[in-house]
Write a protein that holds these residues in place. Structure first.
Motif, mmCIF file in Angstrom:
data_model
loop_
_atom_site.group_PDB
_atom_site.id
_atom_site.type_symbol
_atom_site.label_atom_id
_atom_site.label_comp_id
_atom_site.label_asym_id
_atom_site.label_seq_id
_atom_site.Cartn_x
_atom_site.Cartn_y
_atom_site.Cartn_z
ATOM 1 N N SER A 1 4.727 2.308 12.041
ATOM 2 C CA SER A 1 3.738 2.869 11.145
ATOM 3 C C SER A 1 2.681 1.805 10.793
ATOM 4 O O SER A 1 1.494 2.107 10.661
ATOM 5 C CB SER A 1 4.449 3.349 9.883
ATOM 6 O OG SER A 1 3.732 4.372 9.301
ATOM 7 N N PHE B 1 4.396 12.808 15.723
ATOM 8 C CA PHE B 1 4.991 12.228 14.512
ATOM 9 C C PHE B 1 6.444 12.705 14.356
ATOM 10 O O PHE B 1 7.298 11.957 13.895
ATOM 11 C CB PHE B 1 4.162 12.590 13.273
ATOM 12 C CG PHE B 1 2.984 11.675 13.028
ATOM 13 C CD1 PHE B 1 2.508 10.835 14.028
ATOM 14 C CD2 PHE B 1 2.348 11.631 11.795
ATOM 15 C CE1 PHE B 1 1.428 9.985 13.817
ATOM 16 C CE2 PHE B 1 1.269 10.778 11.554
ATOM 17 C CZ PHE B 1 0.797 9.963 12.564
ATOM 18 N N THR C 1 0.311 18.371 9.920
ATOM 19 C CA THR C 1 -0.384 17.093 9.690
ATOM 20 C C THR C 1 -1.883 17.315 9.793
ATOM 21 O O THR C 1 -2.326 18.337 10.341
ATOM 22 C CB THR C 1 0.017 16.030 10.738
ATOM 23 O OG1 THR C 1 -0.258 16.571 12.023
ATOM 24 C CG2 THR C 1 1.462 15.630 10.628
ATOM 25 N N ILE C 2 -2.642 16.341 9.344
ATOM 26 C CA ILE C 2 -4.102 16.479 9.344
ATOM 27 C C ILE C 2 -4.648 16.670 10.769
ATOM 28 O O ILE C 2 -5.602 17.392 10.987
ATOM 29 C CB ILE C 2 -4.768 15.272 8.642
ATOM 30 C CG1 ILE C 2 -6.258 15.525 8.487
ATOM 31 C CG2 ILE C 2 -4.529 13.963 9.390
ATOM 32 C CD1 ILE C 2 -6.977 14.563 7.576
ATOM 33 N N HIS D 1 9.331 9.255 1.491
ATOM 34 C CA HIS D 1 9.284 8.609 2.814
ATOM 35 C C HIS D 1 8.385 7.370 2.784
ATOM 36 O O HIS D 1 8.653 6.391 3.462
ATOM 37 C CB HIS D 1 8.873 9.628 3.894
ATOM 38 C CG HIS D 1 7.577 9.334 4.572
ATOM 39 N ND1 HIS D 1 6.368 9.611 4.011
ATOM 40 C CD2 HIS D 1 7.297 8.773 5.776
ATOM 41 C CE1 HIS D 1 5.404 9.241 4.838
ATOM 42 N NE2 HIS D 1 5.935 8.729 5.912
ATOM 43 N N ARG E 1 -1.599 1.587 11.814
ATOM 44 C CA ARG E 1 -2.748 1.185 10.973
ATOM 45 C C ARG E 1 -3.468 -0.026 11.559
ATOM 46 O O ARG E 1 -4.678 -0.135 11.452
ATOM 47 C CB ARG E 1 -2.285 0.871 9.549
ATOM 48 C CG ARG E 1 -2.241 2.065 8.619
ATOM 49 C CD ARG E 1 -1.060 2.909 8.877
ATOM 50 N NE ARG E 1 -0.948 4.082 8.045
ATOM 51 C CZ ARG E 1 0.065 4.927 8.140
ATOM 52 N NH1 ARG E 1 1.031 4.737 9.012
ATOM 53 N NH2 ARG E 1 0.110 6.005 7.379
ATOM 54 N N ARG F 1 -5.350 12.403 -0.045
ATOM 55 C CA ARG F 1 -5.530 13.706 0.592
ATOM 56 C C ARG F 1 -4.213 14.241 1.196
ATOM 57 O O ARG F 1 -4.092 15.426 1.478
ATOM 58 C CB ARG F 1 -6.599 13.640 1.685
ATOM 59 C CG ARG F 1 -6.263 12.655 2.778
ATOM 60 C CD ARG F 1 -6.695 13.048 4.168
ATOM 61 N NE ARG F 1 -6.177 12.083 5.127
ATOM 62 C CZ ARG F 1 -5.008 12.196 5.706
ATOM 63 N NH1 ARG F 1 -4.221 13.213 5.478
ATOM 64 N NH2 ARG F 1 -4.582 11.260 6.540
ATOM 65 N N TYR G 1 0.840 -1.209 0.000
ATOM 66 C CA TYR G 1 0.000 0.000 0.000
ATOM 67 C C TYR G 1 0.875 1.260 0.000
ATOM 68 O O TYR G 1 0.680 2.185 -0.791
ATOM 69 C CB TYR G 1 -0.916 -0.027 1.237
ATOM 70 C CG TYR G 1 -1.604 1.276 1.543
ATOM 71 C CD1 TYR G 1 -2.744 1.658 0.831
ATOM 72 C CD2 TYR G 1 -1.112 2.152 2.523
ATOM 73 C CE1 TYR G 1 -3.372 2.870 1.106
ATOM 74 C CE2 TYR G 1 -1.730 3.356 2.798
ATOM 75 C CZ TYR G 1 -2.859 3.714 2.083
ATOM 76 O OH TYR G 1 -3.479 4.904 2.337
HETATM 77 C C1 HEM Z 1 8.168 3.250 9.170
HETATM 78 C C2 HEM Z 1 7.889 3.465 7.938
HETATM 79 C C3 HEM Z 1 6.808 4.393 7.455
HETATM 80 C C4 HEM Z 1 5.891 4.106 6.488
HETATM 81 C C5 HEM Z 1 5.804 2.807 5.713
HETATM 82 C C6 HEM Z 1 5.030 5.258 6.349
HETATM 83 C C7 HEM Z 1 3.978 5.347 5.443
HETATM 84 C C8 HEM Z 1 3.073 6.390 5.369
HETATM 85 C C9 HEM Z 1 1.903 6.451 4.525
HETATM 86 C C10 HEM Z 1 1.456 5.332 3.568
HETATM 87 C C11 HEM Z 1 1.288 7.638 4.735
HETATM 88 C C12 HEM Z 1 0.008 8.175 4.043
HETATM 89 C C13 HEM Z 1 -1.187 8.075 4.952
HETATM 90 C C14 HEM Z 1 -1.963 6.830 4.665
HETATM 91 O O1 HEM Z 1 -2.450 6.680 3.533
HETATM 92 O O2 HEM Z 1 -2.076 5.989 5.569
HETATM 93 C C15 HEM Z 1 2.073 8.352 5.710
HETATM 94 C C16 HEM Z 1 1.761 9.603 6.192
HETATM 95 C C17 HEM Z 1 2.598 10.338 7.010
HETATM 96 N N1 HEM Z 1 3.763 9.905 7.617
HETATM 97 FE FE1 HEM Z 1 4.610 8.099 7.396
HETATM 98 N N2 HEM Z 1 5.449 6.230 7.215
HETATM 99 C C18 HEM Z 1 6.534 5.746 7.923
HETATM 100 C C19 HEM Z 1 7.250 6.429 8.890
HETATM 101 C C20 HEM Z 1 7.074 7.757 9.206
HETATM 102 C C21 HEM Z 1 7.926 8.523 10.104
HETATM 103 C C22 HEM Z 1 9.173 7.985 10.819
HETATM 104 C C23 HEM Z 1 7.406 9.778 10.170
HETATM 105 C C24 HEM Z 1 7.926 10.899 11.009
HETATM 106 C C25 HEM Z 1 8.623 11.877 10.599
HETATM 107 C C26 HEM Z 1 6.246 9.824 9.316
HETATM 108 C C27 HEM Z 1 5.457 10.927 9.073
HETATM 109 C C28 HEM Z 1 4.301 10.949 8.316
HETATM 110 C C29 HEM Z 1 3.446 12.110 8.177
HETATM 111 C C30 HEM Z 1 3.670 13.480 8.799
HETATM 112 C C31 HEM Z 1 2.370 11.731 7.355
HETATM 113 C C32 HEM Z 1 1.184 12.605 6.913
HETATM 114 C C33 HEM Z 1 0.190 12.685 8.062
HETATM 115 C C34 HEM Z 1 -1.100 13.368 7.657
HETATM 116 O O3 HEM Z 1 -1.165 14.604 7.682
HETATM 117 O O4 HEM Z 1 -2.040 12.630 7.328
HETATM 118 N N3 HEM Z 1 6.082 8.577 8.762
HETATM 119 N N4 HEM Z 1 3.145 7.578 6.074
#
Ligand code: HEM
Length: 221
Positions: free
Chosen positions: A162, A122, A112-113, A58, A166, A42, A23
């Motif tokens: 992460s 985060f 963030t949202i 990322h 979910r 979004r 995904y």
């Molecule tokens: C460990 C591996 C990680 C994966 C596989 C991952 C994956 C994702 C995915 C797929 C999304 C999109 C939202 C969704 O569709 O669910 C997302 C959003 C986000 N991730 Fe990660 N993430 C990881 C680690 C991190 C880390 C370490 C940070 C911290 C800096 C971070 C910060 C964010 C932020 C700020 C968003 C957007 C939040 C929002 O406003 O909705 N992520 N991430």
């Protein structure tokens, strides 16, 4: 049987992250190549190229990291192919830095949202991820295997964090229909989740590491 427990747990963990790895990687690639990223998810905006690129990269790096970290920790692979463990370890370090920095850039430029509370936790998660990856490699280079192992355990917990986030949502929505959660991520459940997907698991890891160290001290006395 106890000898094989880490291998069993790590294998089950790696297999279960599969859906999220696909995904996340797919969303990242589509976000990166789309002419209208806002239509992909979004989280992307049609303007804001840097924030979009940071988040898309990322997602791709994070996808490999989520699966790669538990695989890297498998005891059999570590013992049989130490050279591969070393090379892949450097690779995971780079992926952790890219994942953490990409997320941090997005938070700085876009927030963030869920607002300030979500952005704060985060960001803590991103810094902790980079810190754990750095210490894991540093102690391996210093040949301090006890510290290397302890930091590697913390790193694996953060790398799959992460996915845990979910899973908490999936289980909660299946059980309650989403009590305390809303689309703006400002419900009580949402606000607890930004801490609960990694802090309690790090604490459990810490307790187990301390118990193991205590036992080791005792057996050497
Ligand atoms: C460990 C591996 C990680 C994966 C596989 C991952 C994956 C994702 C995915 C797929 C999304 C999109 C939202 C969704 O569709 O669910 C997302 C959003 C986000 N991730 Fe990660 N993430 C990881 C680690 C991190 C880390 C370490 C940070 C911290 C800096 C971070 C910060 C964010 C932020 C700020 C968003 C957007 C939040 C929002 O406003 O909705 N992520 N991430």
């Amino acid at each position: 049987m106890r000898r094989y427990l880490p291998t069993l747990l790590l294998s089950v963990l790696a297999l279960n992250t599969g859906w999220f790895v696909i995904y996340s990687g797919d969303l990242g690639v589509r976000g990166l190549i789309s002419a209208v990223p806002g239509e992909v998810s979004r989280v992307f905006q049609d303007s804001g190229i840097l924030a979009n690129a940071g988040l898309a990269v990322h997602m791709i790096a994070g996808a490999v990291l989520t699966l790669g970290a538990p695989v890297q920790a498998l005891p059999g692979l570590r013992r049989r192919w130490p050279g591969l463990h070393r090379r892949f370890g450097y690779g995971l370090f780079v992926l952790a830095v890219v994942t953490g920095l990409g997320g941090l850039v997005y938070i700085m430029l876009n927030g963030t949202i869920g607002g300030a509370w979500m952005s704060f936790w985060f960001a803590v998660y991103g810094v902790a991820m980079i810190w754990a990856a750095t210490n894991t490699v540093y102690h391996a280079l210093a040949k301090d295997m006890r510290r290397h192992f302890a930091w590697a355990v913390r790193f694996v917990v953060l790398a799959v964090g992460s996915w845990i986030y979910r899973m908490h949502y999936a289980i909660w929505y299946a059980a309650t229909g989403g009590v305390g959660s809303n689309e703006a991520f400002t419900g009580v459940f949402d606000q607890v989740q930004v801490v609960a997907f990694f802090v309690p698991y790090l604490l459990i890891a810490e307790i187990i590491l301390r118990m193991q160290n205590g036992r080791r001290h005792y057996s050497h006395a």
